[in-house]
Design an enzyme around this catalytic site. Structure first.
Site, mmCIF file in Angstrom:
data_model
loop_
_atom_site.group_PDB
_atom_site.id
_atom_site.type_symbol
_atom_site.label_atom_id
_atom_site.label_comp_id
_atom_site.label_asym_id
_atom_site.label_seq_id
_atom_site.Cartn_x
_atom_site.Cartn_y
_atom_site.Cartn_z
ATOM 1 C CG ASN A 52 -1.652 70.135 -4.574
ATOM 2 O OD1 ASN A 52 -1.877 70.883 -3.611
ATOM 3 N ND2 ASN A 52 -2.294 70.251 -5.729
ATOM 4 N N GLY A 55 -2.253 73.170 0.874
ATOM 5 C CA GLY A 55 -3.085 73.863 1.859
ATOM 6 C C GLY A 55 -2.921 75.367 1.847
ATOM 7 C CG LEU A 56 -5.207 77.639 -0.082
ATOM 8 C CD1 LEU A 56 -6.426 78.497 0.260
ATOM 9 C CD2 LEU A 56 -4.906 77.747 -1.568
ATOM 10 C CB CYS A 110 -8.380 75.626 -2.486
ATOM 11 S SG CYS A 110 -7.027 74.594 -1.849
ATOM 12 C CE LYS A 138 -7.568 77.069 -10.707
ATOM 13 N NZ LYS A 138 -6.108 77.047 -10.535
#
Lengths: 289, 229
Positions: A52, A55-56, A110, A138
């Protein structure tokens, strides 16, 4: 062991019943300003997972606080808010604006946006000063030594760790040989990640003893149990939710049978068991020495 | 209401290069024309989003173009095999139209047979890239058919209320010809229920997910989407 969703893998407002079937709902990452995300194509299936490059995409902090969070509170599910940004102050400002939630997860990993210039430890330290809420960092297993990052964020005041995020990958269109994703690369998730998640949870538990939310390729109850055995206190479901919105109840049923199969009463009874073999070996080697 | 059930294959019929997968309906609601279902693709991680083609009594039928490993696996299912089916999902076509004209392009004709039934068989025009693909027009025997190099847009009488599904260039052309047309769009979807954001597009400055805000969108919104893409 609580069962959560991985950030970005569930919208509690469009699927409230799925959110209520979990022990907590983790939001999609919130950034200070709204983000449309990346252009389509944003997802692609691979042999053992999916990519995926969303892109936040998110409504931004102000609108999230004003419109989304009040609606999420009505669901009566413990809320975890995933916080993102592009410098330590971005993260800290959002943390300072949050209260009345279960925990904050700091998205430090991310793969689909440019990384914050500040280090993970700097970001955690800034957020620690901004909020008394539990802070989970995270982290990405793409770091050469994720345990070193874990130690650094623990020293900076993190209360827990979320492991792991997706790993950067690529897929090509079968006919054109061009990248399947408009952004070319994306984050790989799904069952292919499980061995990497187990290793990262194992290493970070050994390094910090912090509570860990383990995730990465969990498809079954047995997968969840293995993460607990590596040192995860809680487990999150990611890609499996896309394929099966009933996965939380199925995974719980399978977990009960997996727990029984290894001869314990509950999942927590195997917490960090994967480390005991090492300890046994250490003791044996000392005896021999 | 969408439900997720394991349903068995009643039949798989070849329709030109496509396959019509007929499943036992069970407790699933066929939904409105233009809505879609997520079908488990054997041996694949993610289900595939397919709009309902026909709803014979006790069945749900899907027209599938085998373009990748998931759709190929669905087209290789044998009678009696069972797969998980989740739906109906998304928003279908508005049926309160005065002079409907159905416009389909290639595999985009998939939702039109069911839509035609709901609208009591209005006129329809279908475009295909080859005579072999045009065999699928057998599912809509009264439709007028164009085969490339003739384009389906050449057959459209713009005095009608157009309801269309097809490839993006066709939808764009239909949108220019027929303001107010209802257009059914397609985008890769992992989940079909708003979780993955894989099918998100920007419309009127807002993030919209085709799975929960579409897949049928009307022209002013669709034009924004084309501009954004």
């Amino acid at each position: 062991m609580r069962l959560l969703n991985a950030s970005g893998c569930l919208d509690a407002l469009t699927a409230p019943d799925v959110a209520r079937s979990l022990d907590g709902f983790v939001t999609k990452t919130i950034t200070p300003l709204p983000r449309e995300g990346n252009p389509p194509v944003r997802i692609a299936e691979t042999a053992h997972g999916m990519l995926n490059a969303i892109g936040l995409a998110n409504p931004g902090r102000e609108r999230f606080l004003r419109e989304t969070l009040p609606r999420l509170r009505e669901l009566d599910v413990p809320l975890w808010v995933s916080v993102g940004g592009f410098c330590a102050q971005d993260y800290a400002d959002t943390c300072a604006a949050l209260d009345g939630i279960e925990a904050i997860e700091l998205n430090l990993s991310c793969p689909n946006v440019d990384e914050a210039a500040d280090s993970a430890a700097e970001i955690v330290a800034a957020c620690r000063a901004a909020t008394p809420l539990p802070l989970y960092a995270k982290l990405s297993a793409a770091h050469p030594d994720v345990a070193e990052v874990a130690r650094a964020v623990a020293a900076a005041g993190a209360d827990g760790l979320s492991l792991i995020n997706t790993l950067r990958g690529m897929a090509l269109d079968r006919r054109t040989l061009l990248p399947s994703l408009a952004r070319a690369t994306g984050g790989l998730s799904g069952p292919g990640l499980k061995p990497i998640a187990l290793a990262a949870v194992h290493a970070c538990h050994a390094a910090t003893q912090l509570p860990i939310v383990g995730m990465g390729g969990v498809m079954t109850g047995r997968d969840a149990l293995e993460l607990v055995a590596c040192g995860a206190r809680d487990v999150a479901l990611g890609t499996v939710l896309f394929a099966d919105p009933e996965a939380p109840s199925r995974v719980r049923g399978e977990l009960a049978r997996a727990v029984e199969a290894v001869g314990v009463a509950q999942a927590d009874d195997v917490y960090a068991r994967a480390h005991s073999a090492e300890k046994t070996l250490e003791i044996e080697s000392k005896v021999v020495a | 209401m969408p439900r997720r059930e394991r349903r068995s294959v009643v039949a798989l019929e070849r329709v030109g290069p496509y396959s019509l997968l007929r499943l036992d309906r069970g407790g699933l609601d066929p939904g409105a024309p233009g809505q879609f279902f997520m079908l488990e693709a054997p041996q694949r991680l993610l289900p595939r989003a397919l709009s309902l083609c026909l709803a014979p009594p006790g069945e749900l039928a899907f027209l599938i173009d085998p373009v990748g490993p998931g759709t190929e696996a669905l087209c290789a299912l044998e009678r009696g095999a069972s797969i998980h089916v989740f739906g109906p999902l998304g928003n279908g076509f508005r049926l309160d139209v005065r002079r409907p004209l159905l416009v389909g392009g290639g595999i985009g004709m998939a939702p039109l047979p069911y839509l035609a039934e709901a609208l009591r068989f209005p006129p329809a025009v279908l475009g295909f890239r080859s005579a072999a693909h045009a065999e699928a027009a057998a599912l809509m025997p009264d439709a007028e058919v164009a085969i490339e190099p003739t384009f389906v847009t050449e057959l459209i009488d713009t005095a009608h209320d157009v309801l269309a599904c097809g490839p993006e260039p066709m939808l764009r052309a239909v949108g220019v010809l027929c303001p107010g047309a209802q257009l059914a769009w397609e985008a890769p979807m992992a989940c079909g229920f708003g979780a993955c954001y894989g099918c998100a597009v920007e419309i009127d400055g807002e993030l919209k997910r085709l799975c929960v805000d579409g897949p049928v969108l009307e022209l002013p919104q669709a034009r924004e989407q084309v501009a954004a893409a």
